[in-house]
Design a protein around this motif. Structure first.
Motif, PDB file in Angstrom:
ATOM      1  N   THR A 105       0.854  -1.187   0.000  1.00 61.53           N
ATOM      2  CA  THR A 105       0.000   0.000   0.000  1.00 61.53           C
ATOM      3  C   THR A 105       0.889   1.236   0.000  1.00 61.53           C
ATOM      4  O   THR A 105       1.886   1.271   0.726  1.00 61.53           O
ATOM      5  CB  THR A 105      -0.895   0.016   1.258  1.00 61.53           C
ATOM      6  N   PRO A 106       0.564   2.259  -0.796  1.00 62.99           N
ATOM      7  CA  PRO A 106       1.381   3.481  -0.785  1.00 62.99           C
ATOM      8  C   PRO A 106       1.471   4.085   0.620  1.00 62.99           C
ATOM      9  O   PRO A 106       0.471   4.173   1.332  1.00 62.99           O
ATOM     10  CB  PRO A 106       0.634   4.414  -1.744  1.00 62.99           C
ATOM     11  N   THR A 107       2.663   4.473   1.010  1.00 62.64           N
ATOM     12  CA  THR A 107       2.878   5.060   2.330  1.00 62.64           C
ATOM     13  C   THR A 107       2.403   6.511   2.335  1.00 62.64           C
ATOM     14  O   THR A 107       2.899   7.328   1.563  1.00 62.64           O
ATOM     15  CB  THR A 107       4.363   5.020   2.709  1.00 62.64           C
ATOM     16  N   PRO A 108       1.456   6.872   3.206  1.00 61.72           N
ATOM     17  CA  PRO A 108       0.936   8.231   3.214  1.00 61.72           C
ATOM     18  C   PRO A 108       1.721   9.182   4.114  1.00 61.72           C
ATOM     19  O   PRO A 108       1.526  10.400   4.057  1.00 61.72           O
ATOM     20  CB  PRO A 108      -0.486   8.047   3.771  1.00 61.72           C
ATOM     21  N   SER A 149       0.539   4.292   8.863  1.00 58.35           N
ATOM     22  CA  SER A 149      -0.918   4.269   8.923  1.00 58.35           C
ATOM     23  C   SER A 149      -1.454   4.266  10.356  1.00 58.35           C
ATOM     24  O   SER A 149      -2.635   4.066  10.575  1.00 58.35           O
ATOM     25  CB  SER A 149      -1.446   3.019   8.210  1.00 58.35           C
ATOM     26  N   GLY A 150      -0.574   4.482  11.335  1.00 60.11           N
ATOM     27  CA  GLY A 150      -0.993   4.417  12.719  1.00 60.11           C
ATOM     28  C   GLY A 150      -1.668   5.681  13.198  1.00 60.11           C
ATOM     29  O   GLY A 150      -1.923   6.623  12.438  1.00 60.11           O
ATOM     30  N   GLU A 151      -1.939   5.716  14.504  1.00 55.31           N
ATOM     31  CA  GLU A 151      -2.673   6.842  15.068  1.00 55.31           C
ATOM     32  C   GLU A 151      -1.849   8.124  15.072  1.00 55.31           C
ATOM     33  O   GLU A 151      -2.398   9.217  15.221  1.00 55.31           O
ATOM     34  CB  GLU A 151      -3.120   6.510  16.490  1.00 55.31           C
ATOM     35  N   TYR A 152      -0.530   8.012  14.912  1.00 58.37           N
ATOM     36  CA  TYR A 152       0.307   9.206  14.889  1.00 58.37           C
ATOM     37  C   TYR A 152       0.370   9.845  13.498  1.00 58.37           C
ATOM     38  O   TYR A 152       0.867  10.953  13.341  1.00 58.37           O
ATOM     39  CB  TYR A 152       1.722   8.876  15.349  1.00 58.37           C
ATOM     40  N   ALA A 153      -0.078   9.137  12.483  1.00 54.60           N
ATOM     41  CA  ALA A 153      -0.007   9.652  11.114  1.00 54.60           C
ATOM     42  C   ALA A 153      -1.012  10.775  10.911  1.00 54.60           C
ATOM     43  O   ALA A 153      -2.168  10.678  11.310  1.00 54.60           O
ATOM     44  CB  ALA A 153      -0.266   8.524  10.122  1.00 54.60           C
ATOM     45  N   SER A 154      -0.568  11.846  10.264  1.00 59.72           N
ATOM     46  CA  SER A 154      -1.469  12.963   9.983  1.00 59.72           C
ATOM     47  C   SER A 154      -2.450  12.587   8.884  1.00 59.72           C
ATOM     48  O   SER A 154      -2.100  11.905   7.915  1.00 59.72           O
ATOM     49  CB  SER A 154      -0.665  14.187   9.546  1.00 59.72           C
ATOM     50  N   LYS A 155      -3.665  13.052   9.061  1.00 61.94           N
ATOM     51  CA  LYS A 155      -4.702  12.817   8.044  1.00 61.94           C
ATOM     52  C   LYS A 155      -4.797  14.001   7.072  1.00 61.94           C
ATOM     53  O   LYS A 155      -5.626  13.999   6.173  1.00 61.94           O
ATOM     54  CB  LYS A 155      -6.063  12.607   8.721  1.00 61.94           C
ATOM     55  N   ASN A 156      -3.921  14.997   7.261  1.00 60.92           N
ATOM     56  CA  ASN A 156      -3.990  16.212   6.448  1.00 60.92           C
ATOM     57  C   ASN A 156      -2.966  16.234   5.327  1.00 60.92           C
ATOM     58  O   ASN A 156      -2.740  17.273   4.713  1.00 60.92           O
ATOM     59  CB  ASN A 156      -3.789  17.441   7.343  1.00 60.92           C
ATOM     60  N   ILE A 157      -2.333  15.086   5.065  1.00 60.53           N
ATOM     61  CA  ILE A 157      -1.295  15.022   4.041  1.00 60.53           C
ATOM     62  C   ILE A 157      -1.898  14.582   2.713  1.00 60.53           C
ATOM     63  O   ILE A 157      -2.643  13.604   2.646  1.00 60.53           O
ATOM     64  CB  ILE A 157      -0.180  14.059   4.469  1.00 60.53           C
ATOM     65  N   THR A 158      -1.572  15.309   1.664  1.00 62.97           N
ATOM     66  CA  THR A 158      -1.991  14.933   0.313  1.00 62.97           C
ATOM     67  C   THR A 158      -0.893  14.084  -0.320  1.00 62.97           C
ATOM     68  O   THR A 158       0.236  14.562  -0.496  1.00 62.97           O
ATOM     69  CB  THR A 158      -2.235  16.173  -0.561  1.00 62.97           C
TER      70      THR A 158
END
Length: 633
Positions: A394-397, A402-411
């Motif tokens: 899966t592409p790394t965002p 993909s954990g809880e520390y990952a920002s959801k605001n990254i394009t």
């Protein structure tokens, strides 16, 4: 000639205690290297309130706490004995747990077999601790003071007592610049120690935060003061390059069977002090662990198929899906089809790690953010994942995957030739006869890669070539990659980043680590904004706020294009192993990778006999079992 004589001298210093032994270790069974005999229990002259005999009865009144150790993921069926032949992919740069090169991944895993910390993290309780060398502890966060009581039963492998003096000495050693580990020097510089008694030590931090207690109690290995002080600290990092200091853990490296660069072995100690406390009772089961070094995945694979090693991590999707297809494996490997070799894709709680390409921003033109952005948009990872990896990844965002520390605001950055072209032109890199040229100089950069990454790097090279960028591929072994990365001598490198359950952004993103060799800040990242977020993160006790700071750090790093994000897998590990071992229900534990087999597995004599027969008799068939192994409580 002078340096040659010095090296010989250091070798004999290092191996002084070894040469005193007349006999090599026996071929089988646990061993002992004890030279001192001391009575059980505490030193009789030490009073109970000073940690001596009787301390346990008054510990609560003195404000100390303790806990019992229990690993819910071990198996009660485990037994001691046998041999495990285990592959590693780099020979450790040092066999010391402290100093230059001691924090490499392979060293961190293997040092935990020989050396011990004051406490260990409780595997059954988030945020909890269990005894190790310290039996009790007391935390005063307001004063930044932590008090430990060293277990009077604790013994070094030579049979002598572990005391508070060893703890203080280890802290002073790890902060000493002569160990040539600026990372460790800085990591522990906030701490100072005061000996209260042979068993009580107070450690104070000048930087009170939520991480300090965990750092000093679970990250610092304790070494024996007497042995190290026999020789000059000036020679410390050379003295233990190829032999180990005295440890207190359940294993010892066999000094008679070190083949530098190729192999070495651990032997289980029959007189490990922790057995009296129930430590390592159902883990660390093998009497002998033979470690074999492979610089090539292909050679490692062939060695496994010829039953020269017992476990194989499978890094390549094409191997997993074709050569190691259980229904139709390669013709020379029927043991897989018959279940003599087990194939397992393990899903557990191991923090997700990812492949990416790191850019060295200290070199031109990678010091330009728009040039880095252009290169990132020329990496067609979706195409690579589809065509090369059969959509196994899966592409790394984000840097936190993909954990809880990952920002959801990254394009996510996607392949975009036209955007890359415009960014390059805007920065003076124009096309001339098929090449990008600026000030009369062609755009040419290099990338370090290993055999695993050769295929997708070739795809990347072709896409860069279409954009006029000349990519020179340097295919080198893992040792050279590590040496050049930590000395900052590269342009780009294919990296595999392992995340941890608790982020430590200061290790690889703080500006203070940017231009220093032998740190994990390999891209040269500097940002006063991120520095301030790291400080806030370290000082914040509230988890929700800490998570928010990490997400902001994630966004800033991503937007600076120091790394080209690659991919990660939904599973934790892909392994093959010869079915001659007992394993717990969760074969790699709560959050383990293939190294966890060293701790949790055990030799099964009945399975061993059957496997040996099945290798010679193709009519013997084992139960295949489920290929996917999912974690369950």
């Amino acid at each position: 000639m002078k340096w040659f004589l010095i090296l010989i001298f250091l070798f004999f210093i290092c191996c002084e205690s070894i040469t005193k032994r007349k006999n090599k270790f026996p071929d089988d069974g646990p061993v002992s290297v004890s030279r001192y005999e001391v009575s059980d229990g505490a030193i009789l002259s030490v009073d109970p309130e000073m940690g001596g005999n009787g301390f346990e009865e008054i510990a609560d009144d003195l404000g100390f706490v303790t806990s019992s150790f229990y690993d819910p993921y071990e198996s009660q069926k485990a037994v001691k004995g046998g041999v495990f032949r285990f592959p590693i992919f780099q020979y450790p740069k040092t066999l010391s747990p402290i100093g230059k090169d001691s924090f490499w991944e392979v060293s961190v895993y293997l040092n935990s077999l020989v050396f011990e910390t004051l406490l260990v993290k409780d595997p059954s309780l988030e945020g909890g601790y269990c005894p190790s060398l310290a039996s009790h502890w007391k935390i005063d966060n307001e004063k930044g003071k932590y008090t430990f009581r060293i277990d009077p039963l604790a013994r070094w492998s030579d049979g002598s007592r572990v005391t508070a003096e060893d703890v203080k000495f280890s802290l002073e050693l790890i902060k000493n610049p002569k160990t040539e580990s600026l990372f460790e020097n800085n990591f522990f510089k906030e701490f100072s120690a005061k000996i209260i008694s042979p068993y009580i030590i107070e450690i104070t931090t000048s930087n009170k935060n939520w991480r300090s207690f965990s750092k000093i109690s679970t990250f610092m290995y304790i070494l024996q003061k007497r042995e190290i002080e026999k020789n000059s600290i000036d020679t410390f990092i050379y003295r233990y390059k190829n032999c180990q200091p005295v440890g207190s853990g359940p294993y010892i490296i066999n000094p008679f069977n070190i083949n530098e660069g190729k192999s070495f072995e651990f032997r289980r100690r029959k007189d490990y002090w922790g057995y009296k406390k129930g430590f390592w009772e159902k883990t660390g089961n093998f009497d002998k662990i033979e470690l074999k070094v492979f610089q090539s995945d292909f050679i490692c694979k062939d060695s496994f198929k010829h039953d020269n090693i017992d476990i194989l991590p499978v890094p390549r999707t094409d191997w997993w899906k074709s050569e190691f297809d259980r229904e139709n494996p390669s013709l020379s490997f029927s043991c897989l089809k018959r279940g003599v070799v087990k194939k397992r894709k393990v899903f557990n709680n191991l923090p997700k790690s990812s492949f990416r390409i790191d850019l060295n921003t200290r070199v031109k033109p990678l010091d330009n953010i728009e040039v880095r952005k252009a290169i990132a948009h020329l990496f067609n990872r979706e195409y690579i994942i589809d065509k090369l990896f059969n959509n196994e990844y899966t592409p790394t965002p984000s840097i936190y995957v993909s954990g809880e520390y990952a920002s959801k605001n990254i394009t996510p950055v996607k392949y975009n030739f036209h955007l890359a072209d415009s960014l390059l032109k805007r920065n003076g890199w124009n096309m001339v006869d098929g090449f990008r040229v600026k000030d009369g100089k062609r755009f040419s950069i290099s990338i370090l890669e290993s055999e695993y990454s050769s295929k997708f790097v070739s795809f990347f090279k072709n896409d860069l070539k279409k954009a006029g960028i000349d990519l020179k591929i340097e295919s080198v072994d893992r040792d050279e990659i590590s040496d050049r990365v930590y000395s900052k001598s590269f342009d780009m490198v294919v990296s595999y980043w392992k995340n941890t359950d608790i982020p430590s952004p200061g290790f690889f993103l703080h500006s203070s680590t940017s231009d220093i060799e032998n740190t994990n800040n390999i891209t040269g990242f500097k940002s006063s904004y991120v520095d301030s977020l790291i400080e806030l993160y370290n000082e914040e006790y509230d988890f929700k706020n800490r998570k928010r700071y990490i997400q902001q750090i994630d966004e800033e790093y991503y937007n600076q294009y120091h790394s080209i994000m690659g991919w990660y897998s939904s599973y934790s590990e892909r392994i093959l192993y010869w079915d001659r071992f007992g394993t717990p229900k969760n074969i790699l534990g709560f959050d383990g990778d293939y190294y966890s087999s060293l701790y949790f597995w055990w030799a099964d004599k009945s399975k061993e006999k059957l496997v040996n027969k099945a290798i010679k008799n193709e009519n013997i068939i084992f139960d295949l079992g489920d290929e996917n192994s999912y974690f369950s409580q």
